[in-house]
Design a protein around this motif. Structure first.
Motif, mmCIF file in Angstrom:
data_model
loop_
_atom_site.group_PDB
_atom_site.id
_atom_site.type_symbol
_atom_site.label_atom_id
_atom_site.label_comp_id
_atom_site.label_asym_id
_atom_site.label_seq_id
_atom_site.Cartn_x
_atom_site.Cartn_y
_atom_site.Cartn_z
ATOM 1 N N SER A 78 0.815 -1.215 0.000
ATOM 2 C CA SER A 78 0.000 0.000 0.000
ATOM 3 C C SER A 78 0.849 1.265 0.000
ATOM 4 C CB SER A 78 -0.888 -0.020 1.254
ATOM 5 O OG SER A 78 -1.697 1.131 1.317
ATOM 6 N N THR A 79 0.250 2.354 -0.479
ATOM 7 C CA THR A 79 0.937 3.646 -0.434
ATOM 8 C C THR A 79 0.929 4.220 0.981
ATOM 9 O OG1 THR A 79 -1.126 4.710 -1.103
ATOM 10 C CG2 THR A 79 0.491 4.276 -2.831
ATOM 11 N N SER A 80 -0.002 3.785 1.809
ATOM 12 C CA SER A 80 -0.137 4.307 3.168
ATOM 13 C C SER A 80 0.799 3.591 4.122
ATOM 14 C CB SER A 80 -1.580 4.112 3.647
ATOM 15 O OG SER A 80 -1.670 4.352 5.034
ATOM 16 N N LEU A 81 1.306 4.337 5.093
ATOM 17 C CA LEU A 81 2.066 3.729 6.178
ATOM 18 C C LEU A 81 1.557 4.278 7.507
ATOM 19 C CD1 LEU A 81 4.250 1.618 6.589
ATOM 20 C CD2 LEU A 81 5.950 3.430 6.601
ATOM 21 N N VAL A 110 -1.457 -0.124 9.837
ATOM 22 C CA VAL A 110 -0.472 -1.200 9.940
ATOM 23 C C VAL A 110 -0.834 -2.131 11.095
ATOM 24 C CG1 VAL A 110 1.960 -1.744 10.389
ATOM 25 C CG2 VAL A 110 1.372 0.150 8.855
ATOM 26 N N ASP A 111 -1.161 -1.546 12.244
ATOM 27 C CA ASP A 111 -1.554 -2.358 13.413
ATOM 28 C C ASP A 111 -2.794 -3.195 13.113
ATOM 29 O OD1 ASP A 111 0.547 -1.433 14.956
ATOM 30 O OD2 ASP A 111 -0.652 0.091 15.990
ATOM 31 N N LEU A 112 -3.765 -2.604 12.430
ATOM 32 C CA LEU A 112 -4.996 -3.319 12.089
ATOM 33 C C LEU A 112 -4.710 -4.479 11.132
ATOM 34 C CD1 LEU A 112 -8.084 -3.521 12.266
ATOM 35 C CD2 LEU A 112 -8.207 -1.899 10.363
ATOM 36 N N GLY A 121 -4.135 -10.490 10.544
ATOM 37 C CA GLY A 121 -3.413 -11.674 10.113
ATOM 38 C C GLY A 121 -2.555 -11.552 8.869
ATOM 39 N N ALA A 122 -2.321 -10.324 8.386
ATOM 40 C CA ALA A 122 -1.413 -10.182 7.237
ATOM 41 C C ALA A 122 -0.033 -10.699 7.618
ATOM 42 C CB ALA A 122 -1.334 -8.721 6.803
ATOM 43 N N THR A 123 0.695 -11.203 6.640
ATOM 44 C CA THR A 123 2.011 -11.771 6.901
ATOM 45 C C THR A 123 3.065 -10.674 7.024
ATOM 46 O OG1 THR A 123 1.306 -13.668 5.569
ATOM 47 C CG2 THR A 123 3.638 -13.542 6.134
ATOM 48 N N TYR A 124 3.056 -9.724 6.090
ATOM 49 C CA TYR A 124 3.967 -8.580 6.123
ATOM 50 C C TYR A 124 3.252 -7.364 5.553
ATOM 51 C CZ TYR A 124 7.957 -11.612 7.112
ATOM 52 O OH TYR A 124 8.807 -12.507 7.690
ATOM 53 N N TYR A 125 3.901 -6.205 5.723
ATOM 54 C CA TYR A 125 3.361 -4.943 5.234
ATOM 55 C C TYR A 125 4.477 -4.216 4.500
ATOM 56 C CZ TYR A 125 0.437 -0.733 5.292
ATOM 57 O OH TYR A 125 -0.360 0.334 4.934
ATOM 58 N N LEU A 138 6.986 -11.221 14.471
ATOM 59 C CA LEU A 138 6.655 -10.300 15.553
ATOM 60 C C LEU A 138 6.311 -8.945 14.941
ATOM 61 C CD1 LEU A 138 9.574 -11.154 18.006
ATOM 62 C CD2 LEU A 138 7.185 -11.929 18.137
ATOM 63 N N ARG A 139 5.520 -8.151 15.646
ATOM 64 C CA ARG A 139 5.043 -6.870 15.117
ATOM 65 C C ARG A 139 6.188 -5.969 14.665
ATOM 66 N NH1 ARG A 139 4.551 -2.802 13.097
ATOM 67 N NH2 ARG A 139 3.002 -1.186 13.332
ATOM 68 N N GLU A 140 7.304 -5.950 15.405
ATOM 69 C CA GLU A 140 8.395 -5.059 15.042
ATOM 70 C C GLU A 140 9.111 -5.473 13.753
ATOM 71 O OE1 GLU A 140 9.715 -7.584 18.617
ATOM 72 O OE2 GLU A 140 7.998 -6.344 18.125
ATOM 73 N N GLN A 141 8.851 -6.676 13.254
ATOM 74 C CA GLN A 141 9.444 -7.136 11.995
ATOM 75 C C GLN A 141 8.398 -7.202 10.872
ATOM 76 O OE1 GLN A 141 10.674 -10.790 13.725
ATOM 77 N NE2 GLN A 141 12.768 -10.105 14.056
ATOM 78 N N PHE A 142 7.210 -6.684 11.123
ATOM 79 C CA PHE A 142 6.082 -6.781 10.201
ATOM 80 C C PHE A 142 6.236 -5.905 8.958
ATOM 81 C CE2 PHE A 142 1.502 -5.443 9.402
ATOM 82 C CZ PHE A 142 1.121 -6.614 8.784
ATOM 83 N N ILE A 143 6.820 -4.721 9.103
ATOM 84 C CA ILE A 143 6.993 -3.795 7.976
ATOM 85 C C ILE A 143 8.303 -4.119 7.276
ATOM 86 C CG2 ILE A 143 7.249 -1.394 7.258
ATOM 87 C CD1 ILE A 143 5.602 -0.615 9.729
#
Length: 149
Positions: free
Chosen positions: A92-95, A100-102, A107-111, A141-146
């Motif tokens: 997505s263009t949005s960050l 991102v949290d939602l 259940g998204a794998t990465y962002y 983990l959330r901190e490695q999601f983006i």
């Protein structure tokens, strides 16, 4: 571990973004094939037609699409017994941190935030494939999601 060939699905209504994605894949040396759909309704129809053993290995999902947005599609995918294990990378263009949290909670794998430069796009796609593969396509983990280029 990179396997023989990855079947990728890109759901994005922006034709230019789809073209850039295809061009970036063509320039990478990774073994991939790509199918694109242009909105959420097409995406869910495609997945319904290909459920079972014919699902793509990885879905790159844009959030802002007509008819059915990426968030609605992700919710449907994760609630479906046939589709819930499909790895989904939000593209997505949005960050926006709340979005991102939602997406993480849904259940998204990465962002991935869509990069503006072609060279960055190539790097982030390659990074996504390698990282997702190394992590067995499981949500980190959330901190490695983006993922960054």
């Amino acid at each position: 571990m990179i396997k023989q060939n990855y079947n990728l699905l890109l759901a994005d209504d922006d034709e230019d973004d789809c073209d850039f994605f295809k061009e970036a894949l063509d320039e990478l040396t990774l073994p991939v094939s790509l199918v694109t759909v242009n909105d959420g309704v097409q995406l869910m129809d495609f997945l319904g037609d290909h459920s079972g053993d014919n699902l793509p290995d990885l879905l790159f999902l844009d959030l802002n699409m007509p008819r059915k947005n990426g968030s609605e599609c992700l919710k449907e995918i994760k609630e479906s017994e046939a589709l819930k294990n499909l790895p989904v990378i939000i593209f997505s263009t949005s960050l926006d941190n709340d979005i991102v949290d939602l997406m993480y909670a849904k259940g998204a794998t990465y962002y991935i935030r869509k990069p503006g430069e072609f060279s960055q796009l190539k790097k982030v796609i390659e990074n996504a494939l390698v990282t997702a593969s190394e992590n067995d396509f499981k949500q980190p983990l959330r901190e490695q999601f983006i993922l960054q280029p």
